[in-house]
Design an enzyme around this catalytic site. Structure first.
Site, PDB file in Angstrom:
ATOM      1  N   LYS A 113       0.944   4.107  -2.936  1.00 14.50           N
ATOM      2  CA  LYS A 113       0.556   5.507  -2.730  1.00 14.50           C
ATOM      3  C   LYS A 113       1.731   6.447  -3.033  1.00 14.50           C
ATOM      4  CE  LYS A 113      -3.795   4.860  -1.757  1.00 14.50           C
ATOM      5  NZ  LYS A 113      -4.859   5.345  -2.667  1.00 14.50           N
ATOM      6  N   TYR A 147       0.844  -1.200   0.000  1.00 14.81           N
ATOM      7  CA  TYR A 147       0.000   0.000   0.000  1.00 14.81           C
ATOM      8  C   TYR A 147       0.881   1.253   0.000  1.00 14.81           C
ATOM      9  CZ  TYR A 147      -3.823   3.165   1.408  1.00 14.81           C
ATOM     10  OH  TYR A 147      -4.745   4.188   1.473  1.00 14.81           O
TER      11      TYR A 147
HETATM   12  N1  NAD Z   1     -10.078   5.367   4.907  1.00 17.65           N
HETATM   13  C1  NAD Z   1      -8.868   5.818   5.178  1.00 17.65           C
HETATM   14  O1  NAD Z   1      -8.474   5.905   6.349  1.00 17.65           O
HETATM   15  C2  NAD Z   1      -7.954   6.261   4.056  1.00 17.65           C
HETATM   16  C3  NAD Z   1      -6.762   6.892   4.410  1.00 17.65           C
HETATM   17  C4  NAD Z   1      -5.895   7.304   3.401  1.00 17.65           C
HETATM   18  C5  NAD Z   1      -6.231   7.089   2.076  1.00 17.65           C
HETATM   19  N2  NAD Z   1      -7.386   6.473   1.763  1.00 17.65           N
HETATM   20  C6  NAD Z   1      -7.671   6.258   0.336  1.00 17.65           C
HETATM   21  O2  NAD Z   1      -8.918   6.829   0.023  1.00 17.65           O
HETATM   22  C7  NAD Z   1      -9.498   6.126  -1.074  1.00 17.65           C
HETATM   23  C8  NAD Z   1     -10.925   5.755  -0.727  1.00 17.65           C
HETATM   24  O3  NAD Z   1     -10.899   4.920   0.403  1.00 17.65           O
HETATM   25  P1  NAD Z   1     -12.144   4.724   1.378  1.00 17.65           P
HETATM   26  O4  NAD Z   1     -11.601   4.718   2.739  1.00 17.65           O
HETATM   27  O5  NAD Z   1     -13.235   5.630   1.004  1.00 17.65           O
HETATM   28  O6  NAD Z   1     -12.501   3.206   1.020  1.00 17.65           O
HETATM   29  P2  NAD Z   1     -13.887   2.441   0.788  1.00 17.65           P
HETATM   30  O7  NAD Z   1     -13.556   0.997   0.822  1.00 17.65           O
HETATM   31  O8  NAD Z   1     -14.928   2.970   1.699  1.00 17.65           O
HETATM   32  O9  NAD Z   1     -14.275   2.873  -0.703  1.00 17.65           O
HETATM   33  C9  NAD Z   1     -13.518   2.468  -1.810  1.00 17.65           C
HETATM   34  C10 NAD Z   1     -14.451   2.141  -2.966  1.00 17.65           C
HETATM   35  O10 NAD Z   1     -13.641   1.737  -4.082  1.00 17.65           O
HETATM   36  C11 NAD Z   1     -14.281   0.649  -4.718  1.00 17.65           C
HETATM   37  N3  NAD Z   1     -13.313  -0.190  -5.428  1.00 17.65           N
HETATM   38  C12 NAD Z   1     -12.383  -1.008  -4.887  1.00 17.65           C
HETATM   39  N4  NAD Z   1     -11.737  -1.669  -5.848  1.00 17.65           N
HETATM   40  C13 NAD Z   1     -12.244  -1.254  -7.033  1.00 17.65           C
HETATM   41  C14 NAD Z   1     -12.002  -1.591  -8.386  1.00 17.65           C
HETATM   42  N5  NAD Z   1     -11.108  -2.520  -8.720  1.00 17.65           N
HETATM   43  N6  NAD Z   1     -12.712  -0.960  -9.350  1.00 17.65           N
HETATM   44  C15 NAD Z   1     -13.660  -0.048  -9.020  1.00 17.65           C
HETATM   45  N7  NAD Z   1     -13.956   0.292  -7.754  1.00 17.65           N
HETATM   46  C16 NAD Z   1     -13.254  -0.309  -6.779  1.00 17.65           C
HETATM   47  C17 NAD Z   1     -14.932  -0.133  -3.581  1.00 17.65           C
HETATM   48  O11 NAD Z   1     -16.001  -0.951  -4.046  1.00 17.65           O
HETATM   49  C18 NAD Z   1     -15.397   0.980  -2.648  1.00 17.65           C
HETATM   50  O12 NAD Z   1     -16.748   1.347  -2.905  1.00 17.65           O
HETATM   51  C19 NAD Z   1      -8.586   4.945  -1.361  1.00 17.65           C
HETATM   52  O13 NAD Z   1      -7.740   5.256  -2.443  1.00 17.65           O
HETATM   53  C20 NAD Z   1      -7.790   4.810  -0.077  1.00 17.65           C
HETATM   54  O14 NAD Z   1      -6.528   4.214  -0.306  1.00 17.65           O
HETATM   55  C21 NAD Z   1      -8.261   6.037   2.719  1.00 17.65           C
END
Ligand code: NAD
Length: 337
Positions: A245, A241
């Site tokens: 990133k 991961y």
């Molecule tokens: N939640 C956190 O703490 C956090 C922190 C830093 C970065 N992020 C980043 O933020 C972004 C969103 O994360 P989130 O926390 O909202 O996650 P989440 O799991 O709530 O939402 C992610 C969405 O992406 C979709 N997805 C996954 N794989 C896919 C694919 N192959 N094709 C199409 N859609 C796909 C999933 O179905 C889901 O609806 C990500 O890139 C994550 O790495 C999240």
């Protein structure tokens, strides 16, 4: 220093509830009934009480939160203190704009799609989970949301998404992403590495590559990539991961530089912890978890997805006019540690 609010509401933080003369005992009693206690909350203490409803995925219903609020306010739900942060829609900010949002079915992507749609944009909402998109469309009834169920690791997905745009794409939010299992390099499996890169890096690259010619032809466009605190440091997640990133940061900087003279802006947002319930694939590595746990004490707070959509929509919109190539932490100051 935490100030005790005079009136507790669902938008008061858990910390504020616990520090309140009446709210503290009420919430502690509630947690005890649920078989848990405040120690289990960790950095979630900084979240508004309301956020627990979405996070609990049905375990804690809205009525339970409303019940707690009424219990400390003489049986009524008081108006929210205007000094407490609330999402404030900018009417018409995306009027006439077509915006692709990936990961629109959940968490940060859903909050972003929702905000852009409620600010007048036409949203092409992309997610692998068709049922989540259906729910989004139903929730945003009356707004322009076109659901596109697609797996971004499918090499044909990008063209299908572009086809839904009818030749116009003003902005792209690359939000979809997956976690790893916190494994360090000596443990990471080929499958974990490949899957994380397929979604977080290759899916993002392929969709952006398909969108760029449309934006270059139009002479304008704004792209926001969602990186992570793990794109800025080595102590936020596992190696797959973290490397993915860092790759998103590299893609953002290269692309911003390459098209800076073409009217395009490409930026990234690096979220800290966000209450989305992003799934952990498999069992977390014991080695990685122990190392990361020690570093996690530096996380100031856990954000609401709406905090992130505020940052992302700002960069997507014309309000970000002079910002290109920025990697903007949206993390309550974690990156300053
Ligand atoms: N939640 C956190 O703490 C956090 C922190 C830093 C970065 N992020 C980043 O933020 C972004 C969103 O994360 P989130 O926390 O909202 O996650 P989440 O799991 O709530 O939402 C992610 C969405 O992406 C979709 N997805 C996954 N794989 C896919 C694919 N192959 N094709 C199409 N859609 C796909 C999933 O179905 C889901 O609806 C990500 O890139 C994550 O790495 C999240």
């Amino acid at each position: 220093m935490t100030q005790t609010p005079i009136t507790l509401t669902a938008h008061s933080t858990i910390e504020q509830w616990l520090g309140h003369a009446e709210g503290g005992p009420v919430l502690r009693g509630f947690l005890a009934q649920a078989g848990t206690d405040e120690a289990a909350l960790g950095p979630a203490r900084s979240m508004p009480l309301q956020q627990l409803v979405a996070l609990s995925q049905g375990t804690l219903p809205q009525e339970a939160v409303d019940g707690l609020v009424k219990q400390v306010n003489g049986g009524v739900i008081p108006e929210t203190d205007p000094s407490v942060w609330q999402e404030r829609i900018v009417p018409g900010r995306f009027e006439g704009r077509t915006v692709i949002v990936t990961g629109a079915g959940s968490g940060i992507g859903r909050a972003t799609a929702s905000r852009v749609a409620r600010e007048g944009g036409r949203v092409l909402a992309v997610d692998i989970a068709a049922d989540r998109l259906e729910n989004l469309v139903a929730t945003l009834n009356g707004h322009q949301v076109v659901p596109i169920a697609a797996d971004l690791t499918d090499t044909a997905a990008a063209q299908r998404i572009i086809a839904g745009a009818n030749g116009r794409i003003d902005a792209l939010a690359n939000v979809a992403g997956i976690n790893d299992d916190f494994s360090p390099l000596h443990e990471v499996s080929d499958a974990m590495w490949t899957r994380v890169f397929a979604v977080n890096v290759e899916g993002l690259m392929r969709l952006t590559r398909a969108v760029l010619p449309v934006m270059l032809d139009a002479g304008h466009g704004s792209i926001v990539n969602v990186a992570s605190e793990a794109g800025l440091r080595g102590s936020a997640s596992g190696v797959a991961y973290t490397a993915s990133k860092h790759a998103v940061v590299g893609i953002t900087r290269s692309t911003a530089f390459m098209y800076a003279k073409e009217g395009l802006r490409i930026n990234a947002v690096a979220p800290g912890g966000v209450a989305t319930g992003i799934p952990m694939p498999g069992t977390p590595s014991a080695y990685g978890s122990t190392r990361l746990e020690a570093a996690r004490v530096n996380i100031p707070s856990i954000a609401d997805p709406a905090h992130l959509s505020a940052t992302i929509s700002f960069l997507l919109s014309d309000d970000g006019v002079n910002i290109n190539g920025a990697i903007l932490p949206s993390d309550d100051g974690w990156s300053a540690v």
